[in-house]
Design a protein around this motif. Structure first.
Motif, PDB file in Angstrom:
ATOM      1  N   PRO A 106       0.812  -1.213   0.000  1.00  0.00           N
ATOM      2  CA  PRO A 106       0.000   0.000   0.000  1.00  0.00           C
ATOM      3  C   PRO A 106       0.849   1.268   0.000  1.00  0.00           C
ATOM      4  N   ILE A 107       0.334   2.267  -0.660  1.00  0.00           N
ATOM      5  CA  ILE A 107       1.009   3.556  -0.642  1.00  0.00           C
ATOM      6  C   ILE A 107       0.405   4.338   0.508  1.00  0.00           C
ATOM      7  N   LEU A 108       1.195   4.731   1.436  1.00  0.00           N
ATOM      8  CA  LEU A 108       0.657   5.410   2.616  1.00  0.00           C
ATOM      9  C   LEU A 108       0.648   6.909   2.425  1.00  0.00           C
ATOM     10  N   ALA A 109      -0.410   7.503   2.934  1.00  0.00           N
ATOM     11  CA  ALA A 109      -0.503   8.954   2.886  1.00  0.00           C
ATOM     12  C   ALA A 109       0.401   9.527   3.962  1.00  0.00           C
ATOM     13  N   HIS A 168      -9.128   5.942  13.513  1.00  0.00           N
ATOM     14  CA  HIS A 168      -8.403   6.362  12.306  1.00  0.00           C
ATOM     15  C   HIS A 168      -6.914   6.045  12.338  1.00  0.00           C
ATOM     16  N   GLN A 169      -6.608   4.840  12.803  1.00  0.00           N
ATOM     17  CA  GLN A 169      -5.204   4.428  12.756  1.00  0.00           C
ATOM     18  C   GLN A 169      -4.938   3.643  11.477  1.00  0.00           C
ATOM     19  N   ASP A 170      -3.680   3.603  11.084  1.00  0.00           N
ATOM     20  CA  ASP A 170      -3.277   2.835   9.906  1.00  0.00           C
ATOM     21  C   ASP A 170      -3.335   1.342  10.266  1.00  0.00           C
ATOM     22  N   PRO A 219     -10.646   1.497   4.996  1.00  0.00           N
ATOM     23  CA  PRO A 219      -9.474   1.612   5.857  1.00  0.00           C
ATOM     24  C   PRO A 219      -8.906   3.033   5.824  1.00  0.00           C
ATOM     25  N   PRO A 220      -8.561   3.589   6.991  1.00  0.00           N
ATOM     26  CA  PRO A 220      -7.933   4.912   7.014  1.00  0.00           C
ATOM     27  C   PRO A 220      -6.735   4.948   6.062  1.00  0.00           C
ATOM     28  N   TYR A 221      -6.585   6.045   5.345  1.00  0.00           N
ATOM     29  CA  TYR A 221      -5.504   6.246   4.356  1.00  0.00           C
ATOM     30  C   TYR A 221      -5.604   5.254   3.201  1.00  0.00           C
ATOM     31  N   ASP A 271      -7.145  10.799   4.047  1.00  0.00           N
ATOM     32  CA  ASP A 271      -7.063   9.737   3.061  1.00  0.00           C
ATOM     33  C   ASP A 271      -6.493  10.275   1.770  1.00  0.00           C
ATOM     34  N   ALA A 272      -5.401   9.717   1.343  1.00  0.00           N
ATOM     35  CA  ALA A 272      -4.816  10.168   0.088  1.00  0.00           C
ATOM     36  C   ALA A 272      -4.883   9.033  -0.919  1.00  0.00           C
TER      37      ALA A 272
END
Ligand SMILES: [Zn+2]
Length: 274
Positions: free
Chosen positions: A23-26, A134-136, A169-171, A31-32
């Motif tokens: 996954p690409i994390l913001a 809102h945790q990863d 899912p957050p982000y 959320d990005a």
């Protein structure tokens, strides 16, 4: 040198997405970019390759677009906030439905917004989980991850009597462990294919609106699988300006503005469980 066609570029990007499953994390608390989808985890890896029956319309899997042509799903994350009630007024006035990916504790406390959640439900919008705090999820243990889901579910059940079965899912951050647990717990994972990036420029509504114009303005857009748009009802101008502009534009172009459940053809009896 012959120019590379747009289709070829899309195909290259798609195949790159399959290779890179990470996954690409913001970088920020919003959320990005959506993560790359793996072939096995996505029911909607590419437009036109929809799972034929979306698991008999119960889905459970990862989706990032609508399957019903001519539909548009507006999704609002990270709320409810003090602006959300005004958004419900706008949606009611324009007679359209939206989907809310709500948190339990993310700047705002869910219990401070009980009335707004009751109204969302009564007005026919879809309420979905965006986890408790809102945790990863990709950074959490199975126990913590489960807690993030059940804590929010229990709070929603306390307010509207049922627990959401759709989640984001957050982000947009997941990994194979996260995806497998969420599926085991029975959630349909909803990503998006159109990101307004409203959190990057909360006051520059025109930049967010251009995302709608680009996706819905093409002549044949209405004959394609519908789009899922991401924005956040914690930003004032997203609520007071963008939402109305986006809805008017979508309707003017002939789209139906519906919930994620409806745009996937999932009956509202399958959006929640006891
Ligand atoms: Zn979020």
């Amino acid at each position: 040198m012959a120019p590379i066609s747009r289709l070829a570029v899309v195909a290259m990007l798609a195949s790159a997405a399959f290779v890179n499953a990470a996954p690409i994390l913001a970088p920020m608390a919003s959320d990005a970019a959506a993560p790359a989808l793996t072939k096995t985890d996505s029911l909607a890896a590419a437009p036109g390759s929809w799972n034929s029956e979306l698991s008999k319309r119960g889905v459970v899997g990862t989706i990032d677009r609508c399957t019903t042509v001519g539909t548009v799903a507006l999704t609002f994350d990270d709320g409810p906030s003090n602006y959300t009630n005004e958004l419900l007024d706008i949606l009611a006035r324009k007679k359209v439905k939206a989907t809310f990916f709500i948190n339990g504790q993310n700047g705002n406390s869910i219990m401070a917004h009980k009335a707004v959640i009751e109204r969302m439900h009564k007005d026919g919008h879809q309420i979905a989980s965006h986890t408790w705090s809102h945790q990863d999820l990709a950074t959490l243990s199975v126990t913590k991850m489960t807690e993030e889901m059940t804590k929010l579910d229990n709070a929603v059940k306390e307010i509207i009597g049922v627990r959401p079965m759709f989640m984001r899912p957050p982000y947009g951050s997941t990994n194979p462990g996260v995806l497998s647990l969420l599926k085991k717990l029975g959630y349909t994972i909803v990503l998006w294919d159109q990101d307004t990036n409203d959190w990057r420029h909360p006051k520059e509504v025109d930049i967010s609106f251009k995302v709608y114009e680009k996706a819905l303005g093409e002549a044949n857009a209405i004959n394609q699988p519908g789009h899922i748009f991401l924005q956040h009802d914690i930003h004032e101008y997203t609520v007071t300006k963008l939402a109305g502009m986006a809805i008017d534009y979508a309707l003017e172009k002939g789209f139906k503005v519906v919930t994620v459940g409806e745009c996937l053809g999932v009956a509202n009896t399958k959006w929640y469980r006891k």
